[in-house]
Design an enzyme around this catalytic site. Structure first.
Site, short mmCIF file in Angstrom:
data_model
loop_
_atom_site.label_atom_id
_atom_site.label_comp_id
_atom_site.label_asym_id
_atom_site.label_seq_id
_atom_site.Cartn_x
_atom_site.Cartn_y
_atom_site.Cartn_z
CG ASP A 102 34.82 -6.48 47.25
OD1 ASP A 102 35.50 -7.15 48.05
OD2 ASP A 102 35.24 -5.42 46.71
CG ASP B 261 38.80 -3.69 51.15
OD1 ASP B 261 38.11 -3.37 52.15
OD2 ASP B 261 39.86 -4.33 51.24
MG LIG Z 1 37.13 -4.76 46.29
#
Ligand SMILES: [Mg+2]
Length: 171
Positions: A13, A15
């Site tokens: 991922d 963020d």
């Molecule tokens: Mg995230």
């Protein structure tokens, strides 16, 4: 000695996994770099990543691992631009960045790469993504405090454990 089982695809991922912010909320585009390669936003705020990340990506890439990104960012062009400005594009073979359930991101990884879900390892800071993607058979690691070398090691270890039990069950 048995050959060490390695994931065929490692997915991150963005963020709060590779960098400590939401790209669509905490900064104001456009993003740019200065002559020293420092990345900043429209208001000259410094944009940074978790400190272990560049070295970790370099090591994995050099070690022959195939890497991907799965992000639900609502501003895909800005997320892609940051990856490029951080000079990480060369590390990622697959990038799926758009809102919606991460089941979609992983279905596309599977179709594009031909790699089975059980051969994938995934790092994300949100439990919902871990639950969703885990249903596919992907080894998932919940990240708190961002990616670090220690979290990577934990993930590779869990992948090995999952795979050895899978192979043992087959015998
Ligand atoms: Mg995230």
């Amino acid at each position: 000695m048995a050959q060490r089982m390695k994931p065929k695809l490692i997915v991150f991922d963005l963020d709060y996994t590779l960098w400590p912010f939401w790209v669509d909320r905490h900064f104001s585009p456009p993003f740019n770099t200065n002559k020293d390669g420092i990345v900043y936003d429209r208001f000259l705020r410094l944009v940074n990543y978790y400190s272990d990340v560049p070295g970790m990506l370099y090591q994995l890439h050099n070690g022959g691992y195939t890497l991907g990104i799965a992000s639900r960012s609502r501003t895909p062009p800005e997320a892609h631009k940051l990856v490029k400005l951080f000079n990480w594009d060369k590390y990622f073979k697959y990038k799926e960045v758009y809102p919606g359930t991460k089941l979609n991101h992983f279905r596309r990884f599977q179709r594009k790469s031909g790699i089975s879900y059980v051969d994938m390892l995934f790092f994300d800071d949100e439990m919902q993504n871990i639950v969703d993607v885990g249903k596919l058979g992907v080894t998932c690691i919940l990240v708190s405090g961002g990616m670090s070398n220690a979290v990577l090691t934990e993930g590779l270890h869990k992948f090995q454990m999952n795979n050895s039990s899978r192979h043992t069950n087959k015998i």
